[in-house]
Design a protein around this motif. Structure first.
Motif, mmCIF file in Angstrom:
data_model
loop_
_atom_site.group_PDB
_atom_site.id
_atom_site.type_symbol
_atom_site.label_atom_id
_atom_site.label_comp_id
_atom_site.label_asym_id
_atom_site.label_seq_id
_atom_site.Cartn_x
_atom_site.Cartn_y
_atom_site.Cartn_z
ATOM 1 N N THR A 280 -7.447 12.993 -2.186
ATOM 2 C CA THR A 280 -7.957 12.653 -3.512
ATOM 3 C C THR A 280 -8.773 11.371 -3.482
ATOM 4 O O THR A 280 -9.889 11.310 -4.006
ATOM 5 C CB THR A 280 -6.785 12.495 -4.496
ATOM 6 O OG1 THR A 280 -6.008 13.686 -4.504
ATOM 7 C CG2 THR A 280 -7.312 12.217 -5.912
ATOM 8 N N ASP A 281 -8.229 10.324 -2.859
ATOM 9 C CA ASP A 281 -8.900 9.020 -2.843
ATOM 10 C C ASP A 281 -9.235 8.534 -1.449
ATOM 11 O O ASP A 281 -9.761 7.434 -1.287
ATOM 12 C CB ASP A 281 -8.008 7.965 -3.517
ATOM 13 C CG ASP A 281 -7.697 8.310 -4.958
ATOM 14 O OD1 ASP A 281 -8.643 8.603 -5.703
ATOM 15 O OD2 ASP A 281 -6.504 8.293 -5.325
ATOM 16 N N TRP A 282 -8.911 9.341 -0.433
ATOM 17 C CA TRP A 282 -9.064 8.892 0.939
ATOM 18 C C TRP A 282 -9.821 9.926 1.754
ATOM 19 O O TRP A 282 -9.717 11.128 1.523
ATOM 20 C CB TRP A 282 -7.694 8.657 1.586
ATOM 21 C CG TRP A 282 -6.915 7.575 0.932
ATOM 22 C CD1 TRP A 282 -6.172 7.648 -0.199
ATOM 23 C CD2 TRP A 282 -6.819 6.227 1.382
ATOM 24 N NE1 TRP A 282 -5.615 6.440 -0.494
ATOM 25 C CE2 TRP A 282 -5.989 5.549 0.460
ATOM 26 C CE3 TRP A 282 -7.335 5.536 2.473
ATOM 27 C CZ2 TRP A 282 -5.684 4.204 0.595
ATOM 28 C CZ3 TRP A 282 -7.016 4.193 2.616
ATOM 29 C CH2 TRP A 282 -6.202 3.539 1.679
ATOM 30 N N THR A 283 -10.579 9.411 2.731
ATOM 31 C CA THR A 283 -11.210 10.267 3.732
ATOM 32 C C THR A 283 -10.543 9.985 5.067
ATOM 33 O O THR A 283 -10.336 8.826 5.427
ATOM 34 C CB THR A 283 -12.712 9.985 3.834
ATOM 35 O OG1 THR A 283 -13.311 10.235 2.555
ATOM 36 C CG2 THR A 283 -13.362 10.883 4.876
ATOM 37 N N PHE A 284 -10.200 11.046 5.798
ATOM 38 C CA PHE A 284 -9.457 10.921 7.046
ATOM 39 C C PHE A 284 -10.280 11.410 8.229
ATOM 40 O O PHE A 284 -11.065 12.358 8.111
ATOM 41 C CB PHE A 284 -8.171 11.756 6.990
ATOM 42 C CG PHE A 284 -7.205 11.335 5.928
ATOM 43 C CD1 PHE A 284 -6.165 10.465 6.217
ATOM 44 C CD2 PHE A 284 -7.330 11.800 4.629
ATOM 45 C CE1 PHE A 284 -5.267 10.081 5.234
ATOM 46 C CE2 PHE A 284 -6.443 11.422 3.645
ATOM 47 C CZ PHE A 284 -5.411 10.560 3.943
ATOM 48 N N ARG A 285 -10.071 10.771 9.352
ATOM 49 C CA ARG A 285 -10.469 11.307 10.658
ATOM 50 C C ARG A 285 -9.184 11.533 11.445
ATOM 51 O O ARG A 285 -8.394 10.613 11.635
ATOM 52 C CB ARG A 285 -11.399 10.349 11.389
ATOM 53 C CG ARG A 285 -12.842 10.415 10.919
ATOM 54 C CD ARG A 285 -13.547 11.668 11.405
ATOM 55 N NE ARG A 285 -14.853 11.874 10.778
ATOM 56 C CZ ARG A 285 -15.760 12.731 11.231
ATOM 57 N NH1 ARG A 285 -15.468 13.478 12.299
ATOM 58 N NH2 ARG A 285 -16.909 12.881 10.623
ATOM 59 N N LEU A 286 -8.990 12.765 11.894
ATOM 60 C CA LEU A 286 -7.814 13.133 12.673
ATOM 61 C C LEU A 286 -8.272 13.458 14.082
ATOM 62 O O LEU A 286 -9.270 14.145 14.275
ATOM 63 C CB LEU A 286 -7.127 14.359 12.067
ATOM 64 C CG LEU A 286 -6.927 14.365 10.547
ATOM 65 C CD1 LEU A 286 -6.300 15.676 10.109
ATOM 66 C CD2 LEU A 286 -6.078 13.192 10.112
ATOM 67 N N MET B 219 0.821 -1.203 0.000
ATOM 68 C CA MET B 219 0.000 0.000 0.000
ATOM 69 C C MET B 219 0.858 1.257 0.000
ATOM 70 O O MET B 219 0.807 2.063 0.929
ATOM 71 C CB MET B 219 -0.934 -0.016 1.213
ATOM 72 C CG MET B 219 -1.807 -1.248 1.286
ATOM 73 S SD MET B 219 -2.999 -1.169 2.618
ATOM 74 C CE MET B 219 -4.110 0.069 2.003
ATOM 75 N N PRO B 220 1.661 1.470 -1.032
ATOM 76 C CA PRO B 220 2.540 2.648 -1.044
ATOM 77 C C PRO B 220 1.767 3.950 -1.033
ATOM 78 O O PRO B 220 2.201 4.929 -0.433
ATOM 79 C CB PRO B 220 3.342 2.460 -2.331
ATOM 80 C CG PRO B 220 2.502 1.560 -3.187
ATOM 81 C CD PRO B 220 1.802 0.651 -2.238
ATOM 82 N N LEU B 221 0.625 4.031 -1.703
ATOM 83 C CA LEU B 221 -0.144 5.263 -1.715
ATOM 84 C C LEU B 221 -0.623 5.603 -0.321
ATOM 85 O O LEU B 221 -0.549 6.754 0.119
ATOM 86 C CB LEU B 221 -1.343 5.112 -2.655
ATOM 87 C CG LEU B 221 -2.332 6.295 -2.662
ATOM 88 C CD1 LEU B 221 -1.619 7.562 -3.126
ATOM 89 C CD2 LEU B 221 -3.519 5.994 -3.546
ATOM 90 N N LEU B 222 -1.118 4.612 0.383
ATOM 91 C CA LEU B 222 -1.582 4.845 1.739
ATOM 92 C C LEU B 222 -0.457 5.333 2.627
ATOM 93 O O LEU B 222 -0.644 6.210 3.462
ATOM 94 C CB LEU B 222 -2.189 3.567 2.311
ATOM 95 C CG LEU B 222 -2.730 3.654 3.738
ATOM 96 C CD1 LEU B 222 -3.747 4.770 3.829
ATOM 97 C CD2 LEU B 222 -3.359 2.342 4.129
#
Length: 498
Positions: free
Chosen positions: A392-398, A8-11
């Motif tokens: 772009t392709d991910w949704t994050f919770r911080l 998972m290099p993009l991740l």
């Protein structure tokens, strides 16, 4: 979990490109060939005396690079019995090497990763994770002989020269090692492969090692047994993440010959020497040498028990969402869901005097990710905030929890349009501050050897490892037992316990 870094290099780029100080590993010359990663270290100034055969085209690695390596892999692990056994093996290899093997210095690294590597000047490094996987002295001799073969054949020199000519070294340093996320991957024993020996060099080193251990009086079939152990260990680790153990990406190093090919090659080489049963195995002595060695995470860095992370130094703990696997590094925890659609990172920082939690989170932690909707919370009696981030392709919770001047940070990323709010809130609710007594109660896991009694089976001995996930599978991997295999009464076997 180790496969996460490779697959998972993009991740990695998204979740781990944090604004932290980069790991202090400069450019490059160390190569690992047995375990789960390869790292390069810089050349060093010449020292007095030859540790190994002279390498005229490269400067020798200095003490400063040696110290940086120790820093990246948890420092040196003190295991006098195991170290004495390793030294004796190298001395026997040297005597049998017909002058081709010089003097080598061995360092045991405090890492649970399964790996071994060598510098061209003769410094040998072997992780405690690899030591506990071996079941006899012939197997560990094959590992050391393999690494020495790379040095005597000057494989690392050839590889380094090719990289210098193509400027790959500077490119790796600028694009990888300056990225703290990739530096953390090194610390975590990940699949970061910055340099690799060629397929032919690996096979050549295998062939040399079989001949050398045989000349030293060890069982030449030990190389095949240890490569088989590596294959079982890879399959065990990958199956924990619902990965296909036959996937080439899960082999020890993807550019090297796959483990079955190497096993076939070293077995054929051993048969040219003699039939099975020749040479020393010395299993009981090796098991005695590793009895009591630490297993898994170093408690100083925090430990993972199932989905729960506990850190006795910070006196905190939390539990990852259902289906996640965790891996602890020195300064962070990384997790990934079984299907690879979500990933987790935990670490801590110190707030500046003029910063608030809200302003800190709003400032953004991840390059190219916009932070919005900052919400104030109370977690375990501590002030906290949670925010949403969009890539772009991910949704994050911080999320950030403040305890004094220290801030504990969580990132949870979900691929696609899904919002990982629910697992993040469950994660935060699991966070707690431990009492001093609880923190002291966290004990390191150790490998112990026990004698099988009449009637004992793999299942009965595995039952003595209740803290371990998939204890029966782990017991069989550690002891080189095939499915359906039986125990020999009176023989000693490895278990993992406090």
């Amino acid at each position: 979990m180790l496969a996460f870094w490779r697959d998972m290099p993009l991740l990695l780029r998204l979740i781990c490109r944090m604004r932290l100080a980069a790991l202090a590993l400069p450019a490059l010359l160390l190569v690992g060939c047995t375990g789960d990663q390869s790292v390069l270290l810089p050349p060093q100034a010449p020292a007095d005396g030859d540790i190994a055969p002279r390498v005229s085209t490269l400067q020798r690695a200095s003490d400063s690079e040696h110290l940086r390596l120790l820093s990246a892999f948890g420092g040196e692990f003190r295991a006098p019995k195991a170290r004495a056994a390793l030294d004796e093996v190298v001395q026997r290899l040297a005597k049998a090497g017909e002058g081709q093997i010089g003097s080598y210095e061995i360092t045991i690294l405090n890492s649970p990763a399964v790996n071994a590597f060598a510098l061209p000047n003769g410094r040998l490094y072997i992780t405690r994770g690899l030591l506990v996987l071996a079941n006899d002295t012939a197997e560990i001799a094959s590992v050391l002989a393999h690494e020495i073969a790379h040095v005597t054949a000057q494989h690392a020199v050839e590889r380094a020269e090719r990289e210098l000519e193509s400027a790959l070294v500077s490119q790796v340093v600028s694009q990888v090692l300056k990225d703290p996320a990739q530096g953390a991957a090194v610390q975590a024993g990940s699949k970061l492969s910055l340099a690799k020996f060629s397929r032919q060099q690996e096979l050549t080193a295998d062939q040399i090692s079989v001949r050398n251990i045989s000349r030293a009086g060890y069982d030449p079939y030990g190389a095949g047994r240890f490569l088989a152990a590596l294959g079982r260990n890879t399959a065990f680790r990958s199956s924990g993440q619902n990965q296909n153990p036959d996937d080439k990406r899960l082999d020890i190093l993807s550019s090297h010959p796959q483990t079955p090919e190497r096993i076939a090659a070293v077995t054929a080489a051993a048969r040219q020497i003699g039939a099975p049963g020749i040479g020393e195995r010395d299993g009981p002595r090796w098991l005695q040498a590793i009895d009591g060695i630490a297993y898994g995470d170093d408690p100083r860095d925090g430990v993972v028990r199932g989905r729960t992370y506990l850190n006795s130094a910070l006196q905190i703990s939390f539990t990852a969402p259902e289906g996640f696997g965790l891996e602890a590094a020195r300064d962070m925890v990384i997790g990934v869901s079984a299907n690879g659609s979500q990933a987790l990172r935990f670490d801590s920082v110190t707030l500046k005097a003029d910063q608030t939690l809200q302003s800190y989170v709003a400032a953004g932690w991840i390059d190219g990710v916009e932070t919005t909707v900052v919400e104030t919370l109370d977690i375990a009696g501590q002030p906290a905030v949670i925010a949403v981030g969009k890539g772009t392709d991910w949704t994050f919770r911080l999320a950030a929890i403040q305890a004094g001047s220290r801030v504990y940070r969580f990132i949870l990323a979900a691929r696609g349009g899904g919002d990982p709010e629910r697992p993040m809130r469950a994660l935060l609710q699991s966070f707690r501050v431990m009492s001093a007594e609880e923190a002291r109660s966290i004990k390191p896991m150790q490998v112990r050897t026990v004698a099988a009694a009449a009637g004992d089976t793999p299942a009965t001995l595995a039952a003595r490892m209740p803290e371990q996930d998939r204890a029966l599978e782990l017991f069989m991997v550690l002891n080189g037992i095939e499915r359906g295999g039986a125990l020999t009464p009176g023989q000693r076997y490895k278990i993992v316990t406090e």
